[in-house]
Design a protein around this motif. Structure first.
Motif, PDB file in Angstrom:
ATOM      1  N   GLY A  98       0.805  -1.237   0.000  1.00 59.50           N
ATOM      2  CA  GLY A  98       0.000   0.000   0.000  1.00 59.50           C
ATOM      3  C   GLY A  98       0.829   1.274   0.000  1.00 59.50           C
ATOM      4  N   THR A  99       2.109   1.149  -0.350  1.00 59.25           N
ATOM      5  CA  THR A  99       2.946   2.358  -0.371  1.00 59.25           C
ATOM      6  C   THR A  99       3.796   2.401  -1.639  1.00 59.25           C
ATOM      7  OG1 THR A  99       4.731   1.210   0.799  1.00 59.25           O
ATOM      8  CG2 THR A  99       3.268   2.537   2.154  1.00 59.25           C
ATOM      9  N   ILE A 100       4.222   3.605  -1.961  1.00 57.06           N
ATOM     10  CA  ILE A 100       5.279   3.733  -2.965  1.00 57.06           C
ATOM     11  C   ILE A 100       6.506   4.247  -2.226  1.00 57.06           C
ATOM     12  CG2 ILE A 100       3.757   4.144  -4.937  1.00 57.06           C
ATOM     13  CD1 ILE A 100       4.593   7.186  -4.597  1.00 57.06           C
ATOM     14  N   LYS A 101       7.676   3.934  -2.761  1.00 57.87           N
ATOM     15  CA  LYS A 101       8.888   4.417  -2.098  1.00 57.87           C
ATOM     16  C   LYS A 101       9.128   5.860  -2.515  1.00 57.87           C
ATOM     17  CE  LYS A 101      11.560   0.281  -1.329  1.00 57.87           C
ATOM     18  NZ  LYS A 101      12.394  -0.686  -2.013  1.00 57.87           N
ATOM     19  N   ALA A 102       9.310   6.724  -1.521  1.00 60.60           N
ATOM     20  CA  ALA A 102       9.543   8.135  -1.838  1.00 60.60           C
ATOM     21  C   ALA A 102      10.779   8.270  -2.737  1.00 60.60           C
ATOM     22  CB  ALA A 102       9.712   8.936  -0.556  1.00 60.60           C
ATOM     23  N   MET A 103      11.772   7.417  -2.524  1.00 57.60           N
ATOM     24  CA  MET A 103      13.000   7.511  -3.333  1.00 57.60           C
ATOM     25  C   MET A 103      12.747   7.186  -4.812  1.00 57.60           C
ATOM     26  SD  MET A 103      15.578   8.767  -1.912  1.00 57.60           S
ATOM     27  CE  MET A 103      16.982   8.278  -2.886  1.00 57.60           C
ATOM     28  N   ASP A 104      11.665   6.435  -5.092  1.00 61.05           N
ATOM     29  CA  ASP A 104      11.342   6.140  -6.493  1.00 61.05           C
ATOM     30  C   ASP A 104      10.910   7.385  -7.253  1.00 61.05           C
ATOM     31  OD1 ASP A 104      12.000   3.513  -6.290  1.00 61.05           O
ATOM     32  OD2 ASP A 104       9.946   2.773  -6.027  1.00 61.05           O
ATOM     33  N   LEU A 105      10.555   8.422  -6.493  1.00 62.03           N
ATOM     34  CA  LEU A 105      10.124   9.662  -7.159  1.00 62.03           C
ATOM     35  C   LEU A 105      11.313  10.508  -7.604  1.00 62.03           C
ATOM     36  CD1 LEU A 105       7.203  10.717  -4.773  1.00 62.03           C
ATOM     37  CD2 LEU A 105       7.060   9.419  -6.903  1.00 62.03           C
ATOM     38  N   ARG A 106      12.466  10.199  -7.045  1.00 61.92           N
ATOM     39  CA  ARG A 106      13.651  11.016  -7.322  1.00 61.92           C
ATOM     40  C   ARG A 106      14.034  10.980  -8.809  1.00 61.92           C
ATOM     41  NH1 ARG A 106      17.935  12.165  -3.918  1.00 61.92           N
ATOM     42  NH2 ARG A 106      16.580  12.331  -2.136  1.00 61.92           N
ATOM     43  N   GLN A 107      13.662   9.876  -9.483  1.00 61.79           N
ATOM     44  CA  GLN A 107      13.990   9.766 -10.915  1.00 61.79           C
ATOM     45  C   GLN A 107      13.176  10.749 -11.773  1.00 61.79           C
ATOM     46  OE1 GLN A 107      12.241   6.138 -12.684  1.00 61.79           O
ATOM     47  NE2 GLN A 107      11.197   5.838 -10.722  1.00 61.79           N
ATOM     48  N   ILE A 108      12.127  11.312 -11.187  1.00 62.02           N
ATOM     49  CA  ILE A 108      11.257  12.212 -11.956  1.00 62.02           C
ATOM     50  C   ILE A 108      11.906  13.604 -12.002  1.00 62.02           C
ATOM     51  CG2 ILE A 108       8.923  13.195 -12.121  1.00 62.02           C
ATOM     52  CD1 ILE A 108       7.909  10.690 -10.657  1.00 62.02           C
ATOM     53  N   LYS A 109      12.492  13.910 -13.125  1.00 59.27           N
ATOM     54  CA  LYS A 109      13.281  15.144 -13.257  1.00 59.27           C
ATOM     55  C   LYS A 109      12.934  15.845 -14.568  1.00 59.27           C
ATOM     56  CE  LYS A 109      17.443  13.170 -11.228  1.00 59.27           C
ATOM     57  NZ  LYS A 109      18.854  13.378 -11.121  1.00 59.27           N
ATOM     58  N   THR A 110      13.207  17.138 -14.586  1.00 59.40           N
ATOM     59  CA  THR A 110      13.000  17.866 -15.853  1.00 59.40           C
ATOM     60  C   THR A 110      14.304  17.969 -16.630  1.00 59.40           C
ATOM     61  OG1 THR A 110      13.243  19.869 -14.549  1.00 59.40           O
ATOM     62  CG2 THR A 110      10.998  19.261 -15.178  1.00 59.40           C
ATOM     63  N   GLY A 111      15.417  17.683 -15.969  1.00 59.19           N
ATOM     64  CA  GLY A 111      16.711  17.765 -16.649  1.00 59.19           C
ATOM     65  C   GLY A 111      17.808  17.326 -15.712  1.00 59.19           C
ATOM     66  N   PRO A 112      19.045  17.208 -16.211  1.00 62.03           N
ATOM     67  CA  PRO A 112      20.138  16.706 -15.378  1.00 62.03           C
ATOM     68  C   PRO A 112      20.410  17.573 -14.142  1.00 62.03           C
ATOM     69  CG  PRO A 112      20.938  17.325 -17.595  1.00 62.03           C
ATOM     70  CD  PRO A 112      19.467  17.537 -17.583  1.00 62.03           C
ATOM     71  N   GLU A 113      20.066  18.861 -14.182  1.00 65.85           N
ATOM     72  CA  GLU A 113      20.316  19.769 -13.049  1.00 65.85           C
ATOM     73  C   GLU A 113      19.243  19.635 -11.963  1.00 65.85           C
ATOM     74  OE1 GLU A 113      22.939  22.313 -12.784  1.00 65.85           O
ATOM     75  OE2 GLU A 113      23.626  20.737 -14.141  1.00 65.85           O
ATOM     76  N   ASP A 114      18.126  19.040 -12.363  1.00 68.94           N
ATOM     77  CA  ASP A 114      16.987  18.915 -11.437  1.00 68.94           C
ATOM     78  C   ASP A 114      17.311  17.848 -10.386  1.00 68.94           C
ATOM     79  OD1 ASP A 114      14.570  18.626 -10.185  1.00 68.94           O
ATOM     80  OD2 ASP A 114      13.376  18.439 -12.020  1.00 68.94           O
ATOM     81  N   PHE A 115      17.083  18.166  -9.091  1.00 68.98           N
ATOM     82  CA  PHE A 115      17.364  17.235  -7.992  1.00 68.98           C
ATOM     83  C   PHE A 115      16.460  16.003  -8.058  1.00 68.98           C
ATOM     84  CE2 PHE A 115      16.639  15.854  -3.554  1.00 68.98           C
ATOM     85  CZ  PHE A 115      17.946  15.575  -3.201  1.00 68.98           C
ATOM     86  N   GLY A 116      15.290  16.168  -8.637  1.00 67.60           N
ATOM     87  CA  GLY A 116      14.310  15.070  -8.685  1.00 67.60           C
ATOM     88  C   GLY A 116      13.180  15.353  -7.711  1.00 67.60           C
ATOM     89  N   LEU A 117      12.044  14.687  -7.945  1.00 70.67           N
ATOM     90  CA  LEU A 117      10.843  14.991  -7.164  1.00 70.67           C
ATOM     91  C   LEU A 117      10.942  14.472  -5.724  1.00 70.67           C
ATOM     92  CD1 LEU A 117       8.334  16.436  -8.300  1.00 70.67           C
ATOM     93  CD2 LEU A 117       7.222  14.204  -8.417  1.00 70.67           C
ATOM     94  N   MET A 118      10.460  15.282  -4.794  1.00 69.53           N
ATOM     95  CA  MET A 118      10.364  14.841  -3.392  1.00 69.53           C
ATOM     96  C   MET A 118       8.896  14.939  -2.981  1.00 69.53           C
ATOM     97  SD  MET A 118      13.463  16.602  -1.287  1.00 69.53           S
ATOM     98  CE  MET A 118      12.932  18.288  -1.442  1.00 69.53           C
ATOM     99  N   THR A 119       8.577  14.379  -1.818  1.00 62.40           N
ATOM    100  CA  THR A 119       7.243  14.593  -1.261  1.00 62.40           C
ATOM    101  C   THR A 119       7.381  15.605  -0.126  1.00 62.40           C
ATOM    102  OG1 THR A 119       7.567  12.746   0.253  1.00 62.40           O
ATOM    103  CG2 THR A 119       6.374  12.269  -1.770  1.00 62.40           C
ATOM    104  N   TYR A 120       6.329  16.367   0.093  1.00 59.67           N
ATOM    105  CA  TYR A 120       6.312  17.346   1.180  1.00 59.67           C
ATOM    106  C   TYR A 120       5.291  16.844   2.188  1.00 59.67           C
ATOM    107  CZ  TYR A 120       5.347  21.799   3.573  1.00 59.67           C
ATOM    108  OH  TYR A 120       5.177  22.777   4.527  1.00 59.67           O
ATOM    109  N   ASP A 121       5.732  16.495   3.369  1.00 53.53           N
ATOM    110  CA  ASP A 121       4.826  15.889   4.334  1.00 53.53           C
ATOM    111  C   ASP A 121       5.143  16.328   5.758  1.00 53.53           C
ATOM    112  OD1 ASP A 121       2.901  14.371   5.499  1.00 53.53           O
ATOM    113  OD2 ASP A 121       3.885  12.442   5.215  1.00 53.53           O
ATOM    114  N   PRO A 122       4.881  17.632   6.059  1.00 48.77           N
ATOM    115  CA  PRO A 122       5.146  18.067   7.429  1.00 48.77           C
ATOM    116  C   PRO A 122       4.294  17.256   8.402  1.00 48.77           C
ATOM    117  CG  PRO A 122       3.911  19.742   6.219  1.00 48.77           C
ATOM    118  CD  PRO A 122       4.267  18.678   5.231  1.00 48.77           C
ATOM    119  N   ALA A 123       4.864  16.929   9.537  1.00 49.70           N
ATOM    120  CA  ALA A 123       4.190  16.154  10.589  1.00 49.70           C
ATOM    121  C   ALA A 123       3.895  14.703  10.178  1.00 49.70           C
ATOM    122  CB  ALA A 123       2.913  16.841  11.068  1.00 49.70           C
ATOM    123  N   PHE A 124       4.537  14.256   9.086  1.00 47.59           N
ATOM    124  CA  PHE A 124       4.402  12.846   8.657  1.00 47.59           C
ATOM    125  C   PHE A 124       2.943  12.391   8.567  1.00 47.59           C
ATOM    126  CE2 PHE A 124       8.397  12.841  11.282  1.00 47.59           C
ATOM    127  CZ  PHE A 124       9.276  12.766  10.220  1.00 47.59           C
TER     128      PHE A 124
END
Ligand code: ACO
Length: 430
Positions: free
Chosen positions: A23-49
């Motif tokens: 029932g989960t996706i790995k947050a690190m799997d989102l890091r590959q989602i980039k607009t270009g080589p300079e892009d850090f990659g997608l993160m999730t924003y989840d204050p207070a978990f």
């Protein structure tokens, strides 16, 4: 194809397949989602978990919508009815309920380790007469780290076990010493003649009696309360325990950090706040006005002991505590605050504000009323939470250290501050 999430990045039309497991996706799997080589990659924003699992665990299961709580698969109701706190602590730590022989060994370990080094006693004497019991507990637990330097060997299972026994055994002694310190009473040493909770009550309340007897009803009631508080998966205190433990700090300072988190009024400090609130309300007639204030306070004034991040139904622990209250009052006499609490609960559960937000009584709503009837001072209530929660913290700590997925806890941030700018000499700043 295994379960997966297809993500289309609207910024460039690229499609990604992200595996779904448990029932989960790995947050690190989102890091590959980039607009270009300079892009850090997608993160999730989840204050207070709010929607992030920080670990895999086999210790405690909660279904917040159905109001279910289980330790290692056992329903909390059955554990509260059929077992003792030490059995539950053993269960949390080892995954199975103990046999008679295992419980005997575990009990004798906790008795053997229940005394405090005399220097700890002296250390506690240094606190002011009006020091808050949780302040004393947090700092004394941290100080234990200096008495047991072997605790640093956190990768050695035998050393770990020794510290776990020590901590579980010493928490009641620290709690009781803190209480007596404030009253200026001599400290009472632990004794092997009592049970875990019986010993705690004796260390708290023994005066001049030659043959101090613990009331069995109160002893059992406290034992039940300890069972209910033993673990609650990834709450604020446990998250602190895991976060500190992830840096390989020793279990004493990690537990001190967890206890500090528990101290806060939105967490284990809430039972203290409930009593203050009930006293402030003072009588049943004043409840509607109080509820009105809470509703108009837009979150600033809260109905303490109500609401929970996970339970969106009646907290199963609150149900058991409410039943236990009657047994305690048969010995201590009825706490008049109970009538205000029951009426407050009735009115709140019928009120649209609370119904809409799924706000129900939590573990803290009734526990304080029992503790008060048993003679515990209001500001010591969180100590009564920290003592049993120690077994849960330590079970979670052990699990963390054995989990190969875990690393030092280190969240990311979204930086929204200034980009580079030059330092202006102090005389030229305005
Ligand atoms: N009284 C009145 N309103 C409340 C209460 C409350 N006790 N709890 C939540 N709400 C309201 C909030 O104002 C918010 O309303 P909004 O949507 O109009 O803004 C909504 O319900 C959701 O509340 P959140 O604060 O977003 O819920 P969250 O999951 O962050 O908070 C918490 C959970 C901290 C337990 C909260 O319910 C609370 O403050 N309760 C009182 C303190 C308490 O009893 N704590 C003990 C928890 S159990 C434990 O730690 C052992």
């Amino acid at each position: 194809m295994a379960d997966h999430l297809s993500i289309t990045d609207s910024r460039n039309g690229k499609v990604y397949e992200v595996p779904i497991q448990d029932g989960t996706i790995k947050a690190m799997d989102l890091r590959q989602i980039k607009t270009g080589p300079e892009d850090f990659g997608l993160m999730t924003y989840d204050p207070a978990f709010m929607n992030t699992a920080s670990c895999k665990s086999t210790i405690t299961y909660i279904d917040g919508d159905k109001g279910i709580l289980r330790y290692r698969g056992y329903p909390i109701e059955q554990l509260a009815e059929k077992s003792s706190y030490l059995e539950v602590a053993y269960l949390l730590l080892n995954g199975e309920l103990p046999t008679e022989g295992q419980l005997k060994d575990f009990t004798s370990w906790t008795v053997r380790h229940s005394m405090l080094h005399e220097n700890i006693k002296k250390f506690m004497e240094g606190f002011n007469h009006d020091a808050h019991p949780m302040g004393m507990l947090v700092s004394t637990v941290a100080a234990l780290s200096t008495f047991y330097p072997d605790a640093k060997q956190i990768h050695d299972p035998d050393v770990r076990r020794r510290q776990i026994y020590r901590l579980i055994a010493k928490m009641p002694t620290i709690g009781a010493y803190g209480y007596r310190h404030r009253l200026g009473l001599p400290y009472v040493y632990p004794s092997e003649e009592f049970s875990y909770t019986g010993n705690f009550l004796a260390m708290m309340y023994k005066r001049l009696e030659k043959d101090y007897k613990v009331n069995p009803v109160l002893e059992r009631a406290l034992d039940i309360l300890f069972i209910l508080h033993a673990d609650h998966e990834q709450n604020c205190g446990t998250n602190a325990m895991r976060s500190i433990g992830s840096s390989y700090a020793d279990p004493y300072v990690s537990c001190a950090g967890a206890a500090a988190a528990l101290y806060g009024p939105l967490h284990g400090g809430a039972n203290e706040q409930v009593l203050t609130m009930l006293r402030e309300i003072g009588s049943k007639e004043k409840i509607p006005a109080f509820i009105k204030d809470v509703k108009e306070g837009h979150g600033e004034k809260r109905l303490m002991g109500f609401g929970h991040r996970v339970y969106k139904n009646y907290d199963p622990r609150a149900k058991i505590i409410k039943q236990t209250a009657e047994q305690v009052f048969s010995v201590t006499g009825r706490n008049p605050l109970l009538d205000i609490a029951i009426e407050l609960e009735r009115i709140a559960l019928e009120d649209e504000y609370f119904v809409k937000r799924k706000l129900y009584p939590n573990v803290d709503f009734y526990s304080g009323i029992i503790y008060q009837a048993m003679g515990f001072p209001t500001d010591a209530f969180t100590v009564l939470f920290a003592i049993p929660r120690t077994s849960g913290w330590l079970a979670q700590w052990e699990e963390l250290l054995q989990d190969s997925d875990q690393k030092i806890a280190r969240p990311r941030q979204i930086y929204l501050g200034h980009q580079t700018r030059d330092v202006v000499p102090i005389g030229q700043r305005h």
